[in-house]
Design an enzyme around this catalytic site. Structure first.
Site, short mmCIF file in Angstrom:
data_model
loop_
_atom_site.label_atom_id
_atom_site.label_comp_id
_atom_site.label_asym_id
_atom_site.label_seq_id
_atom_site.Cartn_x
_atom_site.Cartn_y
_atom_site.Cartn_z
N SER A 131 6.08 -6.62 17.13
CA SER A 131 6.26 -7.90 17.80
C SER A 131 6.17 -7.73 19.30
CB SER A 131 7.59 -8.55 17.43
OG SER A 131 8.51 -7.66 16.96
N HIS A 152 0.20 -9.50 13.74
CA HIS A 152 1.61 -9.86 13.84
C HIS A 152 1.93 -11.03 12.91
CE1 HIS A 152 5.12 -11.54 16.41
NE2 HIS A 152 5.57 -10.64 15.55
N GLU A 164 -0.76 -13.63 14.14
CA GLU A 164 -1.34 -13.46 15.48
C GLU A 164 -2.18 -12.20 15.48
OE1 GLU A 164 1.61 -14.95 19.03
OE2 GLU A 164 2.28 -13.25 17.88
N ASN A 202 6.17 -15.01 20.52
CA ASN A 202 7.43 -14.45 21.02
C ASN A 202 7.61 -14.68 22.52
OD1 ASN A 202 8.53 -13.65 18.63
ND2 ASN A 202 7.72 -11.57 18.72
N1 3HC Z 1 9.81 -15.49 -0.09
C1 3HC Z 1 9.09 -16.43 -0.71
N2 3HC Z 1 9.32 -17.76 -0.58
C2 3HC Z 1 10.36 -18.11 0.21
C3 3HC Z 1 11.16 -17.19 0.88
C4 3HC Z 1 10.84 -15.81 0.71
N3 3HC Z 1 11.54 -14.85 1.32
N4 3HC Z 1 12.09 -17.83 1.60
C5 3HC Z 1 11.88 -19.16 1.39
N5 3HC Z 1 10.83 -19.33 0.55
C6 3HC Z 1 10.21 -20.60 0.13
C7 3HC Z 1 11.02 -21.25 -0.94
O1 3HC Z 1 10.58 -20.87 -2.23
C8 3HC Z 1 10.75 -22.73 -0.69
O2 3HC Z 1 9.50 -23.12 -1.23
P1 3HC Z 1 9.29 -24.58 -1.89
O3 3HC Z 1 10.08 -25.55 -1.05
O4 3HC Z 1 7.81 -24.80 -1.81
O5 3HC Z 1 9.79 -24.46 -3.26
C9 3HC Z 1 10.59 -22.80 0.82
O6 3HC Z 1 10.24 -21.47 1.24
C10 3HC Z 1 11.87 -23.26 1.49
O7 3HC Z 1 12.90 -22.35 1.12
P2 3HC Z 1 14.42 -22.78 0.84
O8 3HC Z 1 14.46 -24.16 0.27
O9 3HC Z 1 15.09 -21.69 0.11
O10 3HC Z 1 15.08 -22.72 2.26
P3 3HC Z 1 14.81 -23.55 3.52
O11 3HC Z 1 14.21 -24.88 3.25
O12 3HC Z 1 16.10 -23.47 4.25
O13 3HC Z 1 13.71 -22.67 4.29
C11 3HC Z 1 12.94 -20.95 5.72
C12 3HC Z 1 13.92 -21.34 4.63
C13 3HC Z 1 11.51 -20.99 5.18
C14 3HC Z 1 13.27 -19.54 6.18
C15 3HC Z 1 13.06 -22.02 6.89
O14 3HC Z 1 14.39 -22.13 7.28
C16 3HC Z 1 12.23 -21.68 8.10
O15 3HC Z 1 11.04 -21.93 8.16
N6 3HC Z 1 12.91 -21.11 9.13
C17 3HC Z 1 12.24 -20.71 10.37
C18 3HC Z 1 11.60 -19.37 10.20
C19 3HC Z 1 10.94 -18.90 11.44
O16 3HC Z 1 10.91 -19.55 12.48
N7 3HC Z 1 10.39 -17.68 11.37
C20 3HC Z 1 9.76 -17.05 12.50
C21 3HC Z 1 10.71 -16.07 13.11
S1 3HC Z 1 10.02 -15.26 14.51
C22 3HC Z 1 9.22 -13.95 13.86
O17 3HC Z 1 9.21 -13.66 12.67
C23 3HC Z 1 8.49 -13.09 14.85
C24 3HC Z 1 9.14 -11.77 15.06
O18 3HC Z 1 8.26 -10.97 15.80
C25 3HC Z 1 10.46 -11.84 15.81
#
Ligand code: 3HC
Length: 295
Positions: A131, A152, A164, A202
């Site tokens: 990242s 990424h 990315e 990021n």
């Molecule tokens: N694997 C597979 N599917 C998953 C999953 C996983 N680990 N986690 C969630 N899902 C799926 C679920 O099956 C569900 O699918 P559906 O609605 O189509 O049936 C959907 O995602 C939503 O899941 P949940 O209902 O369990 O939970 P939420 O609605 O609370 O969503 C989340 C969870 C997807 C994590 C959501 O909160 C989200 O998008 N959060 C933001 C995540 C984000 O911003 N990530 C980027 C971080 S920065 C990064 O990674 C960069 C690094 O370099 C720092």
């Protein structure tokens, strides 16, 4: 088998993918690659950790089956295409290797130097999911810097639609196009960024988290209100403190430090509260406690 139609008109097939590191990101990359039809070898440091990585993928696929997004038979076929190893030598026949180990520059450089010796196909792509560590430094640790790019992904990898693609002054255009085509084949939308700390996402996201931590530290609002504010007021799926906990406060601080080091702007400086929390081992979800308690 994944057929990549490169812009030049060539068709390149990436059938064999390697993933080094089976943590949250690595296991997600392995999962989506196998799901798209690739034969995947995922490497971990020992058998116990490798089993844990496989367990994480099994659980994620089971969740997809439960939600009616995947047939049980497809799940079995995906798992069949996935092999774990503790030997980096098993990357020898891979056409694409994505490194996704912890954010440690020396470790990543060692892995790239070894992959350069191990991976037999001169045309194979060596990619890093880092990242924040400059891809150029990892490329320079190999004798094929033109074949090294950043790929990424975002957490959770099976859910997040973005990849990315980080290109360097040394990366070959054909290699960049093949990496992009592969990511699109596994269902990701690709944006391209030059090799600068933070790339695109990021560089925007981390200072926002740091601003939220400063706001909480200054007592302007409670952590719950900061998170609710951004969830309901800006339609973000998670608030900034919740999301920093989710990604890991150590990762958050690490990326902030790299950004600060590159740009020397106060915007990227780690707030004292974040530094103290990381020193105290409060790393967010993975340690059971961060801004919130997960035990
Ligand atoms: N694997 C597979 N599917 C998953 C999953 C996983 N680990 N986690 C969630 N899902 C799926 C679920 O099956 C569900 O699918 P559906 O609605 O189509 O049936 C959907 O995602 C939503 O899941 P949940 O209902 O369990 O939970 P939420 O609605 O609370 O969503 C989340 C969870 C997807 C994590 C959501 O909160 C989200 O998008 N959060 C933001 C995540 C984000 O911003 N990530 C980027 C971080 S920065 C990064 O990674 C960069 C690094 O370099 C720092």
């Amino acid at each position: 088998m994944i057929a990549c139609n490169v812009e030049t008109g060539d068709t390149v097939t990436i059938e064999r993918v390697g993933v080094v590191g089976g943590g949250l990101m690595g296991s997600g990359i392995a999962e989506v690659s196998a799901k798209a039809g690739a034969d995947v070898v995922m490497m971990e440091v020992n058998a116990e950790v490798a089993e844990k990585s496989l367990g994480r993928i099994d659980k994620s696929l089971a969740r997809a089956v439960e939600r009616g997004k995947l047939e049980e038979a497809e799940k079995a076929a995906i798992l069949d295409r996935l092999n774990v190893t503790t030997d980096l030598g098993d990357m020898a026949d891979r056409q694409l290797v994505v490194e996704a180990v912890t954010e440690n520059e020396d470790l990543k450089k060692q892995i790239f130097t070894s992959l350069d010796e191990i991976v037999a196909d001169d045309d194979a792509i060596l990619a890093s999911n880092t990242s924040s560590i400059p891809i150029t430094r990892l490329a320079a640790a190999t004798n094929r810097p033109d074949h090294v790019v950043g790929m990424h992904f975002f957490s959770p990898v099976p859910v997040m639609a973005l990849m990315e693609l980080v290109t360097t002054v040394m990366s070959d255009e054909g290699v960049e196009d093949r990496a992009q085509a592969f990511a699109e084949e596994i269902g990701k939308t690709v944006i391209r960024a030059q090799d600068r700390a933070g790339f695109v996402v990021n560089m925007l996201l981390v200072p926002y988290w740091l601003a939220a931590i400063r706001m909480y530290e200054a007592g302007i609002a409670s952590k719950e209100d900061i998170d609710t504010g951004m969830k309901l007021g800006a339609n973000h799926p998670m608030g900034p403190l919740e999301l920093a906990d989710f990604v890991g406060l150590d990762v958050t601080k690490f990326v902030a430090d790299v950004l600060f080091d590159e740009y020397k702007e106060p915007l990227y400086a780690s707030p004292p509260l974040l530094t103290r929390m990381v020193e105290a081992g409060l790393l967010g979800r993975k340690s059971g406690r961060g801004f919130y308690n997960y035990t």
